[in-house]
Design a protein around this motif. Structure first.
Motif, PDB file in Angstrom:
ATOM      1  N   GLN A   1       0.824  -1.201   0.000  1.00 21.43           N
ATOM      2  CA  GLN A   1       0.000   0.000   0.000  1.00 21.43           C
ATOM      3  C   GLN A   1       0.863   1.258   0.000  1.00 21.43           C
ATOM      4  OE1 GLN A   1      -0.390   1.880   3.140  1.00 21.43           O
ATOM      5  NE2 GLN A   1       0.019   0.388   4.720  1.00 21.43           N
ATOM      6  N   ILE A   2       0.196   2.356  -0.264  1.00 20.12           N
ATOM      7  CA  ILE A   2       0.890   3.605  -0.581  1.00 20.12           C
ATOM      8  C   ILE A   2       1.681   4.172   0.598  1.00 20.12           C
ATOM      9  CG2 ILE A   2      -1.134   5.030  -0.066  1.00 20.12           C
ATOM     10  CD1 ILE A   2       1.477   5.626  -2.865  1.00 20.12           C
ATOM     11  N   THR A   3       1.192   4.007   1.839  1.00 23.05           N
ATOM     12  CA  THR A   3       1.934   4.555   2.967  1.00 23.05           C
ATOM     13  C   THR A   3       3.257   3.841   3.143  1.00 23.05           C
ATOM     14  OG1 THR A   3      -0.204   4.973   4.020  1.00 23.05           O
ATOM     15  CG2 THR A   3       1.748   5.281   5.358  1.00 23.05           C
ATOM     16  N   ALA A   4       3.298   2.534   2.889  1.00 26.41           N
ATOM     17  CA  ALA A   4       4.569   1.805   2.942  1.00 26.41           C
ATOM     18  C   ALA A   4       5.506   2.289   1.839  1.00 26.41           C
ATOM     19  CB  ALA A   4       4.319   0.302   2.811  1.00 26.41           C
ATOM     20  N   ILE A   5       4.956   2.597   0.676  1.00 28.62           N
ATOM     21  CA  ILE A   5       5.769   3.160  -0.414  1.00 28.62           C
ATOM     22  C   ILE A   5       6.391   4.483   0.025  1.00 28.62           C
ATOM     23  CG2 ILE A   5       5.696   4.117  -2.756  1.00 28.62           C
ATOM     24  CD1 ILE A   5       3.490   2.117  -3.392  1.00 28.62           C
ATOM     25  N   VAL A   6       5.565   5.343   0.635  1.00 28.46           N
ATOM     26  CA  VAL A   6       6.045   6.646   1.103  1.00 28.46           C
ATOM     27  C   VAL A   6       7.110   6.472   2.184  1.00 28.46           C
ATOM     28  CG1 VAL A   6       5.376   8.759   2.293  1.00 28.46           C
ATOM     29  CG2 VAL A   6       3.931   7.852   0.485  1.00 28.46           C
ATOM     30  N   THR A   7       6.921   5.499   3.070  1.00 28.15           N
ATOM     31  CA  THR A   7       7.906   5.255   4.131  1.00 28.15           C
ATOM     32  C   THR A   7       9.253   4.849   3.534  1.00 28.15           C
ATOM     33  OG1 THR A   7       6.153   4.558   5.640  1.00 28.15           O
ATOM     34  CG2 THR A   7       8.392   3.909   6.201  1.00 28.15           C
TER      35      THR A   7
ATOM     36  N   GLN B   1       8.477  -4.800   2.286  1.00 33.21           N
ATOM     37  CA  GLN B   1       9.721  -4.583   1.556  1.00 33.21           C
ATOM     38  C   GLN B   1       9.449  -4.300   0.085  1.00 33.21           C
ATOM     39  OE1 GLN B   1      12.539  -4.022   2.794  1.00 33.21           O
ATOM     40  NE2 GLN B   1      14.003  -4.187   1.102  1.00 33.21           N
ATOM     41  N   ALA B   2       8.482  -5.009  -0.503  1.00 32.42           N
ATOM     42  CA  ALA B   2       8.127  -4.738  -1.902  1.00 32.42           C
ATOM     43  C   ALA B   2       7.658  -3.296  -2.061  1.00 32.42           C
ATOM     44  CB  ALA B   2       7.031  -5.701  -2.353  1.00 32.42           C
ATOM     45  N   SER B   3       6.829  -2.835  -1.140  1.00 29.32           N
ATOM     46  CA  SER B   3       6.339  -1.456  -1.208  1.00 29.32           C
ATOM     47  C   SER B   3       7.469  -0.455  -1.038  1.00 29.32           C
ATOM     48  CB  SER B   3       5.278  -1.228  -0.123  1.00 29.32           C
ATOM     49  OG  SER B   3       4.138  -2.030  -0.334  1.00 29.32           O
ATOM     50  N   MET B   4       8.339  -0.708  -0.080  1.00 29.52           N
ATOM     51  CA  MET B   4       9.404   0.255   0.208  1.00 29.52           C
ATOM     52  C   MET B   4      10.465   0.285  -0.890  1.00 29.52           C
ATOM     53  SD  MET B   4       9.791   0.095   4.354  1.00 29.52           S
ATOM     54  CE  MET B   4       8.314   0.177   5.393  1.00 29.52           C
ATOM     55  N   VAL B   5      10.728  -0.860  -1.519  1.00 29.32           N
ATOM     56  CA  VAL B   5      11.643  -0.863  -2.667  1.00 29.32           C
ATOM     57  C   VAL B   5      11.091   0.030  -3.772  1.00 29.32           C
ATOM     58  CG1 VAL B   5      12.563  -2.286  -4.538  1.00 29.32           C
ATOM     59  CG2 VAL B   5      12.697  -3.091  -2.178  1.00 29.32           C
ATOM     60  N   LEU B   6       9.808  -0.110  -4.053  1.00 24.16           N
ATOM     61  CA  LEU B   6       9.184   0.742  -5.065  1.00 24.16           C
ATOM     62  C   LEU B   6       9.275   2.205  -4.663  1.00 24.16           C
ATOM     63  CD1 LEU B   6       7.578   0.942  -7.705  1.00 24.16           C
ATOM     64  CD2 LEU B   6       5.482   0.618  -6.371  1.00 24.16           C
ATOM     65  N   GLY B   7       9.084   2.487  -3.381  1.00 19.72           N
ATOM     66  CA  GLY B   7       9.184   3.863  -2.898  1.00 19.72           C
ATOM     67  C   GLY B   7      10.576   4.441  -3.051  1.00 19.72           C
ATOM     68  N   VAL B   8      11.593   3.629  -2.775  1.00 17.79           N
ATOM     69  CA  VAL B   8      12.984   4.088  -2.919  1.00 17.79           C
ATOM     70  C   VAL B   8      13.275   4.475  -4.365  1.00 17.79           C
ATOM     71  CG1 VAL B   8      15.381   3.278  -2.912  1.00 17.79           C
ATOM     72  CG2 VAL B   8      13.927   2.863  -0.931  1.00 17.79           C
ATOM     73  N   PHE B   9      12.924   3.606  -5.305  1.00 16.88           N
ATOM     74  CA  PHE B   9      13.186   3.908  -6.713  1.00 16.88           C
ATOM     75  C   PHE B   9      12.361   5.104  -7.188  1.00 16.88           C
ATOM     76  CE2 PHE B   9      14.482  -0.722  -7.146  1.00 16.88           C
ATOM     77  CZ  PHE B   9      15.822  -0.428  -7.316  1.00 16.88           C
ATOM     78  N   ALA B  10      11.115   5.174  -6.757  1.00 18.32           N
ATOM     79  CA  ALA B  10      10.263   6.286  -7.178  1.00 18.32           C
ATOM     80  C   ALA B  10      10.809   7.616  -6.682  1.00 18.32           C
ATOM     81  CB  ALA B  10       8.839   6.076  -6.667  1.00 18.32           C
ATOM     82  N   ALA B  11      11.231   7.662  -5.421  1.00 18.98           N
ATOM     83  CA  ALA B  11      11.758   8.901  -4.859  1.00 18.98           C
ATOM     84  C   ALA B  11      13.065   9.299  -5.531  1.00 18.98           C
ATOM     85  CB  ALA B  11      11.959   8.748  -3.360  1.00 18.98           C
ATOM     86  N   ALA B  12      13.917   8.307  -5.854  1.00 19.56           N
ATOM     87  CA  ALA B  12      15.189   8.598  -6.519  1.00 19.56           C
ATOM     88  C   ALA B  12      14.963   9.157  -7.916  1.00 19.56           C
ATOM     89  CB  ALA B  12      16.042   7.342  -6.586  1.00 19.56           C
ATOM     90  N   LEU B  13      13.936   8.666  -8.602  1.00 21.25           N
ATOM     91  CA  LEU B  13      13.636   9.145  -9.960  1.00 21.25           C
ATOM     92  C   LEU B  13      12.924  10.484  -9.947  1.00 21.25           C
ATOM     93  CD1 LEU B  13      12.418   5.772 -11.514  1.00 21.25           C
ATOM     94  CD2 LEU B  13      14.517   6.997 -12.103  1.00 21.25           C
ATOM     95  N   ALA B  14      12.060  10.684  -8.940  1.00 19.52           N
ATOM     96  CA  ALA B  14      11.199  11.874  -8.943  1.00 19.52           C
ATOM     97  C   ALA B  14      11.843  13.084  -8.312  1.00 19.52           C
ATOM     98  CB  ALA B  14       9.889  11.557  -8.218  1.00 19.52           C
TER      99      ALA B  14
ATOM    100  N   PHE C   1       1.446  -4.200  -8.245  1.00 20.74           N
ATOM    101  CA  PHE C   1       2.862  -3.967  -7.983  1.00 20.74           C
ATOM    102  C   PHE C   1       3.732  -4.622  -9.053  1.00 20.74           C
ATOM    103  CE2 PHE C   1       1.581  -2.096  -4.153  1.00 20.74           C
ATOM    104  CZ  PHE C   1       2.683  -1.544  -3.513  1.00 20.74           C
ATOM    105  N   ALA C   2       3.333  -5.794  -9.519  1.00 24.45           N
ATOM    106  CA  ALA C   2       4.098  -6.439 -10.591  1.00 24.45           C
ATOM    107  C   ALA C   2       4.116  -5.548 -11.830  1.00 24.45           C
ATOM    108  CB  ALA C   2       3.483  -7.803 -10.919  1.00 24.45           C
ATOM    109  N   TYR C   3       2.960  -4.970 -12.162  1.00 25.57           N
ATOM    110  CA  TYR C   3       2.894  -4.090 -13.322  1.00 25.57           C
ATOM    111  C   TYR C   3       3.766  -2.853 -13.122  1.00 25.57           C
ATOM    112  CZ  TYR C   3       1.097  -0.926 -16.857  1.00 25.57           C
ATOM    113  OH  TYR C   3       0.997  -0.040 -17.909  1.00 25.57           O
TER     114      TYR C   3
END
Length: 465
Positions: free
Chosen positions: A37-43, A244-257, A170-172
């Motif tokens: 979920q999105i809050t884990a992504i943000v974290t 961990q899946a959510s937070m990995v996505l968050g790390v890459f998203a924040a690095a790109l954005a 998340f896979a997509y």
């Protein structure tokens, strides 16, 4: 029977064996789904937003997940054996009245989590339905009320749906992220710094430990003969993999954005993958993930309030009307906070998440040491509702160690609310959560083991009282 109804009829009272049901798979899907979920992504994104690089942030987050997930899953394994919500078992360590101290703080924590979560869910509802973010928050709150009142069975059904839809979404997103960006360049940028690395560890560890006060609420209906080890693994692995899946996505998203991530994280994440109808499907996935975790938070808050009130009433039963009133008050408060603070989310969330650890790691240490090292599952269930019973009104050993555990962390805390004198000497590293777990655990073990408190020879059930 209460165990057969889709709408839960029990609350904080003991679950009899004849009403037990469910399988361990539902524990995995619930905790896996609620973490996609999105809050884990943000974290996870905060590890980069606040100065870390991608490579070491990913490692730090994973270490924190495993450590915090183990602590959280140890609480979850108590559910089938005790047949009780998590926080009512704190009366063993704190006394029937004394347990109110951590309970009040738990309520504050989950109201805060739901307030911050409602902001992100409101953004997703707004984008999906074409309404204002304020209207999105209110619609989301109404759904949470209904699901929380329904209770245990509906929450597990929701968890299964969130797992299936979350995996697909998340896979997509990961495929799109890897196919449209050179992730290897981000991973090659490695600049290790203890402060940033331990911040990542603390972010994910605090995420996991914060589930501790209610994780057993969702395993307490499992048959009592359910393996504690298997329960531990189902809960822990599900939670660690999902977060961990959510937070990995968050790390890459924040690095790109870069700075673009902070303002509208929901829109940015969905924008990574799609537009049009597909974007709507991703917004729905965001809403479903937030619905799952927010329902858990609201349900946990209800359990805490019911436990507080029942301690002074001397009974463990809560009527359906009382349940509805409690849920409306809890969700109403968190919604009001969300509406008031919806435009200043990220900074406040980081400070809140890290600061709350000072109040929950000592409780977690005391509860786990007592359950696994002192009482060893031998609880007197009827005495949990009797201030004049075995556990008394106040257990000053538990309360004293808890206060000690909070105070001993203060020199090591680094947050927007307060920064302790040891933080600068440690190079800006916050190790308060480690101190708050280790020292109270040791002190409580030796004091409780040497006390004259009588532990029953075996678990005492209501029918045996």
């Amino acid at each position: 029977m209460a165990g057969k109804s889709l709408i839960e009829t029990r609350s904080i009272d003991y679950i009899p064996e004849k009403e037990r049901h469910g399988r361990l798979l539902s524990q995995f899907t619930l905790w896996f789904g609620c973490n996609l979920q999105i809050t884990a992504i943000v974290t996870g994104a905060l590890a980069v937003v606040l100065g870390g690089d991608v490579f070491w942030s990913l490692i730090g987050l994973f270490i924190g997940q495993v450590f915090g997930g183990a602590v959280m899953a140890l609480h979850g394994a108590q559910g089938p054996k005790l047949g009780l919500p998590q926080m009512i078992s704190s009366r063993v360590q704190f006394g029937v009245f004394g347990a109110v101290i951590p309970l009040v703080l738990v309520c504050i924590m989950y109201v805060g989590f739901n307030a911050t979560g409602a902001v992100l869910a409101g953004q997703a509802v707004s984008s999906l339905l074409g309404v204002s973010e304020t209207a999105g928050i209110l619609i989301f709150a109404a759904v949470i009320v209904v699901l929380t009142v329904c209770g245990y069975r509906v929450i597990h059904i929701l968890g299964k749906a969130a797992s299936v839809i979350g995996v697909a979404a998340f896979a997509y997103l990961f495929v799109r992220l890897l196919s449209t960006n050179d992730v290897g360049v981000l991973l090659d940028n490695r600049h290790f710094a203890w402060g940033s690395f331990l911040l990542a560890v603390s972010l994910s560890a605090s995420w996991q430990i914060a589930f501790g006060p209610y994780v057993a609420d969702y395993s307490r209906y499992l048959p009592s003969h359910t393996s504690s080890l298997k329960t531990f693994l189902a809960v822990g692995v599900g939670s660690v993999l999902g977060s961990q899946a959510s937070m990995v996505l968050g790390v890459f998203a924040a690095a790109l954005a870069g700075k673009a991530f902070s303002g509208q994280p929901v829109a940015f994440i969905v924008g990574l993958g799609a537009s049009g109808l597909l974007a709507s499907a991703l917004f729905f996935s965001v809403i479903l993930g937030k619905t799952t975790i927010s329902t858990l938070n609201a349900y946990g808050s209800f359990m805490c309030i019911a436990t507080i009130i029942s301690g002074f009433r001397g009974q463990l039963t809560i009527s359906r009307a009382q349940r509805l009133v409690f849920v409306l008050c809890i969700v109403g408060l968190s919604t009001g906070l969300a509406l008031a603070g919806q435009h200043s989310f990220l900074a406040a969330f980081k400070s809140f998440l890290l600061f709350l650890l000072a109040f929950f790691t000592p409780w977690s240490a005391i509860n786990l040491v007592d359950y696994y090292g002192i009482t060893r599952e031998r609880y007197d269930v009827p005495a949990l509702g009797d201030p004049d019973g075995r556990y008394g009104r106040w257990n000053w050993i538990g309360i004293g160690v808890y206060v000690f555990g909070v105070l001993i962390q203060m020199p090591f805390i680094d947050s927007a609310f307060y920064s302790g004198p040891m933080v600068e000497k440690l190079g800006g590293v916050d190790i308060s959560w480690l101190v708050g777990l280790a020292l109270p655990a040791l002190v409580y073990y030796f004091l409780a083991r040497g006390s004259k408190r009588q532990v029953p020879a075996q678990m005492v059930l209501p029918s045996q009282a």
